[in-house]
Design a protein around this motif. Sequence first.
Motif, PDB file in Angstrom:
ATOM      1  N   ARG A 129       0.869  -1.238  -0.003  1.00  0.00           N
ATOM      2  CA  ARG A 129       0.034   0.024  -0.127  1.00  0.00           C
ATOM      3  C   ARG A 129       0.893   1.312   0.087  1.00  0.00           C
ATOM      4  O   ARG A 129       0.685   1.923  -0.601  1.00  0.00           O
ATOM      5  CB  ARG A 129      -0.979  -0.038   1.281  1.00  0.00           C
ATOM      6  CG  ARG A 129      -2.046   0.944   1.423  1.00  0.00           C
ATOM      7  CD  ARG A 129      -2.645   1.086   2.511  1.00  0.00           C
ATOM      8  NE  ARG A 129      -1.956   0.596   3.790  1.00  0.00           N
ATOM      9  CZ  ARG A 129      -2.322   0.961   5.011  1.00  0.00           C
ATOM     10  NH1 ARG A 129      -3.741   1.066   5.104  1.00  0.00           N
ATOM     11  NH2 ARG A 129      -1.663   0.619   6.122  1.00  0.00           N
ATOM     12  N   VAL A 130       1.978   1.216   0.923  1.00  0.00           N
ATOM     13  CA  VAL A 130       2.878   2.496   0.998  1.00  0.00           C
ATOM     14  C   VAL A 130       3.705   2.579  -0.475  1.00  0.00           C
ATOM     15  O   VAL A 130       3.822   3.706  -0.765  1.00  0.00           O
ATOM     16  CB  VAL A 130       3.719   2.206   2.283  1.00  0.00           C
ATOM     17  CG1 VAL A 130       4.645   3.491   2.128  1.00  0.00           C
ATOM     18  CG2 VAL A 130       2.830   2.200   3.428  1.00  0.00           C
ATOM     19  N   VAL A 131       3.859   1.578  -1.014  1.00  0.00           N
ATOM     20  CA  VAL A 131       4.713   1.530  -2.209  1.00  0.00           C
ATOM     21  C   VAL A 131       4.010   2.258  -3.232  1.00  0.00           C
ATOM     22  O   VAL A 131       4.408   3.237  -3.932  1.00  0.00           O
ATOM     23  CB  VAL A 131       5.335   0.199  -2.545  1.00  0.00           C
ATOM     24  CG1 VAL A 131       5.925   0.269  -3.975  1.00  0.00           C
ATOM     25  CG2 VAL A 131       6.368  -0.291  -1.662  1.00  0.00           C
ATOM     26  N   TYR A 132       2.738   1.836  -3.453  1.00  0.00           N
ATOM     27  CA  TYR A 132       1.649   2.232  -4.477  1.00  0.00           C
ATOM     28  C   TYR A 132       1.821   3.973  -4.138  1.00  0.00           C
ATOM     29  O   TYR A 132       1.469   4.724  -5.129  1.00  0.00           O
ATOM     30  CB  TYR A 132       0.448   1.569  -4.467  1.00  0.00           C
ATOM     31  CG  TYR A 132       0.672   0.196  -5.014  1.00  0.00           C
ATOM     32  CD1 TYR A 132       1.573  -0.063  -5.839  1.00  0.00           C
ATOM     33  CD2 TYR A 132      -0.443  -0.779  -4.605  1.00  0.00           C
ATOM     34  CE1 TYR A 132       1.420  -1.517  -6.259  1.00  0.00           C
ATOM     35  CE2 TYR A 132      -0.530  -1.994  -5.022  1.00  0.00           C
ATOM     36  CZ  TYR A 132       0.583  -2.512  -5.910  1.00  0.00           C
ATOM     37  OH  TYR A 132       0.678  -3.723  -6.187  1.00  0.00           O
ATOM     38  N   ARG A 133       1.306   4.281  -3.088  1.00  0.00           N
ATOM     39  CA  ARG A 133       1.168   5.546  -2.591  1.00  0.00           C
ATOM     40  C   ARG A 133       2.290   6.527  -2.801  1.00  0.00           C
ATOM     41  O   ARG A 133       2.334   7.578  -3.341  1.00  0.00           O
ATOM     42  CB  ARG A 133       0.585   5.611  -1.493  1.00  0.00           C
ATOM     43  CG  ARG A 133      -0.697   5.150  -1.162  1.00  0.00           C
ATOM     44  CD  ARG A 133      -1.283   5.170   0.326  1.00  0.00           C
ATOM     45  NE  ARG A 133      -2.613   4.675   0.409  1.00  0.00           N
ATOM     46  CZ  ARG A 133      -3.628   4.723   1.469  1.00  0.00           C
ATOM     47  NH1 ARG A 133      -3.299   5.171   2.446  1.00  0.00           N
ATOM     48  NH2 ARG A 133      -4.628   3.882   1.394  1.00  0.00           N
ATOM     49  N   VAL A 134       3.650   5.920  -2.343  1.00  0.00           N
ATOM     50  CA  VAL A 134       4.610   6.632  -2.754  1.00  0.00           C
ATOM     51  C   VAL A 134       5.035   6.743  -4.024  1.00  0.00           C
ATOM     52  O   VAL A 134       5.133   7.930  -4.616  1.00  0.00           O
ATOM     53  CB  VAL A 134       6.010   6.041  -2.147  1.00  0.00           C
ATOM     54  CG1 VAL A 134       7.394   6.564  -2.747  1.00  0.00           C
ATOM     55  CG2 VAL A 134       5.977   5.981  -0.507  1.00  0.00           C
ATOM     56  N   ALA A 135       4.671   5.883  -4.858  1.00  0.00           N
ATOM     57  CA  ALA A 135       4.714   5.888  -6.386  1.00  0.00           C
ATOM     58  C   ALA A 135       4.047   6.795  -6.865  1.00  0.00           C
ATOM     59  O   ALA A 135       4.365   7.651  -7.915  1.00  0.00           O
ATOM     60  CB  ALA A 135       4.717   4.638  -7.079  1.00  0.00           C
ATOM     61  N   LEU A 136       2.703   6.637  -6.672  1.00  0.00           N
ATOM     62  CA  LEU A 136       1.673   8.051  -7.290  1.00  0.00           C
ATOM     63  C   LEU A 136       1.946   9.384  -6.789  1.00  0.00           C
ATOM     64  O   LEU A 136       1.775  10.321  -7.402  1.00  0.00           O
ATOM     65  CB  LEU A 136       0.416   7.530  -6.512  1.00  0.00           C
ATOM     66  CG  LEU A 136      -0.949   8.306  -7.071  1.00  0.00           C
ATOM     67  CD1 LEU A 136      -1.042   8.090  -8.603  1.00  0.00           C
ATOM     68  CD2 LEU A 136      -1.885   8.159  -6.362  1.00  0.00           C
TER      69      LEU A 136
END
Lengths: 206, 158
Positions: free
Chosen positions: B92-99
């Motif tokens: 979840r964190v990886v996706y949010r950081v990428a976005l």
Amino acid sequence: MFFFKSEDKTIPYFSDPDVRLMLEFQKGSKEAFETLMRKNYPFLLNFIYRYTGDKATAEDLTQEVFIRVYKSASTYVPRAQFKTWLYKIARNTSLNELRRYKYRAVSLNTTIEIDGEQIPRQIEDKKIRRPDEILIHSETVQAVKRAIYALPERQRVVIILRRYEGFSYQEIARTMKISEKAVKSLLSRARENLKNALSCLIHGQK
Amino acid sequence: MNCKDIKQMFFVYIDGELEAEKERIVVDHIASCEKCRVQLYEYKRSWEMLGTLEPIEPTPGYISRFWTALSYRLPWYEKILEGIRNLFLPRRVVYRVALALIVLIAVYVSVDKYTNVLRTRTLLVNMSEEEWEVVENYDLIANLDLLESLKGIENIKL
């Protein structure tokens, strides 16, 4: 929005701690999955052990069940209690595996025909026991194992879930996708069969 | 109630889930009926006997064995994703950081373009007539050396 989405506590079965763990794992928490495993593995192992009658097979199949759980995490939607879902996977996995390896539930009272001669089926007990260990208890355990394994598949599942896993009629019905009435009927027949299979021991110990 | 009716209540009775009144009926019946008493005993005893099959313990190291078995079963792209997840943060964190990074880059590019436009506009507004002439005849000035080298250029009337 994606960024500010909070935990949706209105989703069904959110009160089930295992469902919450599964949802945590779905979001990427490996620890949540390990917690789920530690919590459910022993019960599942015993369910499969009683279902298949073999410890090594039970170990392999329990691992297989958790691999399936892991793989299905991305598409997991809580539509039932976690344990109902888990045991459903366990039953299907065990059944498929037994079919694949052409294991069959065979009564030990039947015989095998070899060279036209009827030879009784035997189960080899690989454990080396001291003579004094071969006691009534051990005989009872073996008889119980054989009696459970000799039950028709659906009766066996019902008995294991009810007697060992402590499932309610409703939980069994959901796990097996049948009505509660059918569960009671299966359970009655299973108990009748078990009573008949164990009657020698029952009266021997009276 | 006859024996058949009583027998139908046996399992609920054994499970201890029979209503008090029905339980009394069962108890009274088996006290006077030998056949039912024996049957009830057999059902009870066989149910109890199932308890002799003791639970087994998982072989130690079953969790690490699981991860090893899983690593053999995952397709290559899942393994890469798994590695990234393990290296960094939860999915979840990886996706949010990428976005967040994508949004930041997009904002930076937009702001940069906008400030360039503003700067150019300010320059154009503050230009003198002489500078305007240079801008308007930029192509001519750029090729001035070439034009001067041509013979008879002075005689050409524009």
